[in-house]
Each structure stands twice: as structure tokens, then as C-alpha cells.
Motif scaffolding. Structure first.
Motif, PDB file in Angstrom:
ATOM      1  N   HIS A  61       0.833  -1.198   0.000  1.00 52.93           N
ATOM      2  CA  HIS A  61       0.000   0.000   0.000  1.00 52.93           C
ATOM      3  C   HIS A  61       0.876   1.262   0.000  1.00 52.93           C
ATOM      4  N   LYS A  62       1.638   1.382  -1.060  1.00 51.31           N
ATOM      5  CA  LYS A  62       2.522   2.519  -1.281  1.00 51.31           C
ATOM      6  C   LYS A  62       2.106   3.185  -2.594  1.00 51.31           C
ATOM      7  N   PRO A  63       2.488   4.455  -2.785  1.00 44.07           N
ATOM      8  CA  PRO A  63       2.030   5.188  -3.978  1.00 44.07           C
ATOM      9  C   PRO A  63       2.214   4.445  -5.294  1.00 44.07           C
ATOM     10  N   MET A  64       3.423   3.904  -5.543  1.00 45.38           N
ATOM     11  CA  MET A  64       3.679   3.269  -6.828  1.00 45.38           C
ATOM     12  C   MET A  64       2.740   2.090  -7.069  1.00 45.38           C
ATOM     13  N   TYR A  65       2.528   1.275  -6.047  1.00 45.66           N
ATOM     14  CA  TYR A  65       1.685   0.089  -6.191  1.00 45.66           C
ATOM     15  C   TYR A  65       0.207   0.457  -6.272  1.00 45.66           C
ATOM     16  N   LEU A  66      -0.201   1.494  -5.552  1.00 39.92           N
ATOM     17  CA  LEU A  66      -1.590   1.951  -5.638  1.00 39.92           C
ATOM     18  C   LEU A  66      -1.882   2.511  -7.028  1.00 39.92           C
ATOM     19  N   PHE A  67      -0.902   3.198  -7.607  1.00 42.35           N
ATOM     20  CA  PHE A  67      -1.061   3.665  -8.992  1.00 42.35           C
ATOM     21  C   PHE A  67      -1.189   2.487  -9.954  1.00 42.35           C
ATOM     22  N   TYR A 128       9.600  11.151  -9.957  1.00 45.11           N
ATOM     23  CA  TYR A 128      10.351  12.402  -9.768  1.00 45.11           C
ATOM     24  C   TYR A 128      10.574  12.679  -8.284  1.00 45.11           C
ATOM     25  N   VAL A 129       9.513  12.559  -7.485  1.00 45.25           N
ATOM     26  CA  VAL A 129       9.628  12.823  -6.046  1.00 45.25           C
ATOM     27  C   VAL A 129      10.526  11.792  -5.387  1.00 45.25           C
ATOM     28  N   ALA A 130      10.385  10.505  -5.782  1.00 47.39           N
ATOM     29  CA  ALA A 130      11.178   9.431  -5.169  1.00 47.39           C
ATOM     30  C   ALA A 130      12.667   9.612  -5.406  1.00 47.39           C
ATOM     31  N   ILE A 131      13.041  10.136  -6.577  1.00 45.49           N
ATOM     32  CA  ILE A 131      14.461  10.256  -6.937  1.00 45.49           C
ATOM     33  C   ILE A 131      15.019  11.633  -6.587  1.00 45.49           C
ATOM     34  N   ARG A 136      11.195  13.772   1.283  1.00 44.23           N
ATOM     35  CA  ARG A 136       9.832  14.316   1.377  1.00 44.23           C
ATOM     36  C   ARG A 136       8.812  13.413   0.703  1.00 44.23           C
ATOM     37  N   TYR A 137       9.248  12.224   0.295  1.00 42.39           N
ATOM     38  CA  TYR A 137       8.383  11.333  -0.500  1.00 42.39           C
ATOM     39  C   TYR A 137       7.080  10.983   0.222  1.00 42.39           C
TER      40      TYR A 137
END
Length: 336
Positions: A61-67, A128-131, A136-137
């Protein structure tokens, strides 16, 4: 009475449209339907597997997987909107589609495409935010932010396509109700009208520029910033890892936007391209991205790959399959 007759002549709305499939390739449609059916089955299985793997596990349940879940849901609905009808045309010669059903299909096809474009843009922002801003991710891309992005994607796609059915309803179809296509694409429906379609064409071009063009520009800016940040990293291993996390998304972007742009431009400028080529590519645009999206992310994302192996191991699928093959090969009675 004359006035009523004139009105009917000036504005004629057929009860049904006829989707004739691929003109000039009628004899090959059955054979073409076989790989299309396989692609549809793989789409359903792949995207359903993504949802079943990601949704129950809190660790996913993290942003990448929810996307990825949002992308799978959109792909499943988009495929179900078009592919079953295409197969009915090829297999059972079921070419009729009700006027309102055609408009509904048209609305869902294009609105879901816009929703998917919005999610792809959000995924580019996620990378972009992750890298570029890893500290602040979690604060920038919280679960509440993901929910807002999902709602925004739905509203954006629905609002931009909402005028399309109403603009098509005002057209007259006094010449023909035959659509040279396998599904109700916006421009394919507009082209057979016998009244002025300038507003419809301007509307279609404006929406494409406001959605596809804007999203591609924003994605390009995001990845330009990512590339700049990656090359500033001192460690070669860190650079390789950072680009590795972006590779699946770049592949998905290419297979999503390239066919869409080709279909868009050939409708308006590709007058020398044979009609059957355009229709085949339009079908591939509907079939290929939903099928490959889960394959790409499943193969390139370590966590998903590990989860798939764990699921198969716990369910003993491999051992059961191997045992079945041993029984079949060693017991001649099985072939009787």
C-alpha cells in the motif's frame, strides 16, 4: 405535415449503427480474432493478478503500487468495453450496436484513455519525487493524496468527454449508419454524419491537446529532471538503480502514447494510409497496453516478482502441474 417531413430529413438519428469490422479483410477476421482473444484473456488474467497481489498486502500500500492498481482497474474496464463486442463481430457477425450504446462505448473508451493518461502522469511525478526529493516522498505522496489523484483522474476524463455524446446527437446521419470500424471511435462516428462536423472536429482536437499534449509535456519535464538528478549521483550503482526503477514506467508510457498518437494523427492527416491499416492499429491501441502493463511491471518490479513466486510456491502450483505431467506421460490409460 411537410414541415415535419423536412425536419426528419434535416435531422435523422438511426436506431442502430453497423460496425462492419475491418473492410477488405473480412475473410481474415476469424483468424485475427484468435490472437485478439488470447490478448484479452491475458489482459484479464494479468490485471486481475496485479489487483489480487497488491490489494490484500499492506506492504504494497505505497504510492507506486496503488497507482498500478488504478492502472489495472482502468485497463480491465477499457478492455471489457471494447474487446467482447469486437469478438462478437468477428465470430458471430453481430455488427449492430444501438445508437445510445455506441455513444456510451465512445464515452467510456476515450474517458478511460484520459484517466489512464492522468495516472501515467501521476506515476511520472511519483518517480520524480522518489528520486529528486526522497526525504519528502511520504509527506508529498500520502494515501490521501493518492485518493485525490484518483478522483481527479475520474473527474478529468469524465468532464472532458461529457460533451461528446451531446455533440454527436446533434448530427444528422441521413446518408449511412455504417461505421467502418470495430468499435465506436469518436472520429469514426463523426465522419459518417452528413451535416457540418466542424464543432466536433475542433472539440476532439482541443481535448487531445489539453490532455495528451499537456500530459506528454509534463511527463517529459519530469523525466528530464530525473535524468539530470541521476547523472549528478556519484555512485554508478545508485544511478543504475534509479534508472532501473523508471524503466517499467518508460516502457508503459511508450506503448500507451505511441499507438494513441498514431491513431489520432492518421484520423486527421493520414489520408493516404489504407483504412484497414488504421483500424488494425486502432485495435492494437486498445489491446496492447492493457495486456503488457502488468507483464512489464510484474517482470521489472522485484517486490511483485517475489510475491508472485511466493503465491505460486504456497499454492503448490508447480508441484501439482509437474505431478499431472508425470501421470500423463507414465499412464497410457490416460490417452484412451
Amino acid at each position: 405535415m411537410d414541415t415535419e417531413n423536412n425536419t426528419n430529413e434535416d435531422f435523422y438519428r438511426p436506431k442502430t449503427f453497423l460496425l462492419i469490422g475491418i473492410p477488405g479483410l473480412e475473410m481474415a477476421e476469424f483468424w485475427m480474432s484468435i490472437p485478439m482473444c488470447i490478448m484479452y484473456v491475458l489482459t484479464v488474467l494479468g490485471n486481475s493478478a496485479m489487483l489480487l497481489i497488491i490489494m490484500p498486502q499492506e506492504t504494497f500500500h505505497k504510492p507506486m503500487y496503488l497507482f498500478l492498481c488504478l492502472l489495472s482497474i482502468i485497463d480491465l474496464v477499457a478492455s471489457a468495453t471494447t474487446t467482447p463486442k469486437i469478438l462478437c463481430i468477428f465470430w458471430f457477425n453481430d455488427k449492430e450496436i444501438a445508437f445510445d450504446a455506441c455513444l456510451a462505448q465512445l464515452f467510456f473508451i476515450h474517458s478511460l484513455s484520459m484517466m489512464e493518461s492522468t495516472i501515467l502522469l501521476a506515476m511520472a511525478f511519483d518517480r520524480y519525487v522518489a528520486i529528486c526529493h526522497p526525504l519528502r516522498y511520504t509527506s508529498i505522496l500520502s494515501n490521501s493524496t493518492i485518493v485525490k489523484i484518483a478522483i481527479l483522474a475520474m473527474i478529468r476524463g469524465s468532464l472532458f468527454m461529457a460533451p461528446a455524446p451531446f455533440l454527436i446527437r446533434r448530427l444528422s446521419y441521413c446518408r449511412t449508419n455504417i461505421i467502418a470500424h470495430t468499435y465506436c471511435e469518436h472520429m469514426a462516428v463523426v465522419k459518417i454524419a452528413c451535416t457540418d462536423t466542424t464543432i466536433n472536429k475542433v472539440y476532439g482536437l482541443t481535448v487531445a491537446l489539453l490532455v495528451i499534449a499537456v500530459d506528454i509535456i509534463c511527463i517529459t519535464v519530469s523525466y528530464s529532471a530525473i535524468v539530470w538528478a541521476v547523472f549528478r549521483l556519484s555512485s554508478k550503482e545508485a544511478r543504475h538503480k534509479a534508472m532501473g526503477t523508471c524503466a517499467p514506467h518508460i516502457c508503459v508510457i511508450l506503448i500507451s502514447y505511441v499507438p494513441a498518437l498514431f491513431s489520432f494523427f492518421t484520423h486527421r492527416f493520414g489520408h493516404n494510409i489504407p483504412l484497414h491499416i488504421h483500424i488494425i492499429l486502432a485495435n492494437l491501441y486498445i489491446l496492447i497496453p492493457p495486456m503488457f502493463n502488468p507483464m512489464i511491471y510484474g517482470a521489472r518490479t522485484k517486490e511483485i516478482r517475489r510475491r508472485i513466486i511466493t503465491v505460486f510456491t504456497h499454492t503448490h502450483v508447480f508441484s501439482h502441474t509437474f505431478a499431472l505431467w508425470v501421470i500423463l506421460l507414465t499412464n497410457p490409460c490416460c490417452y484412451a
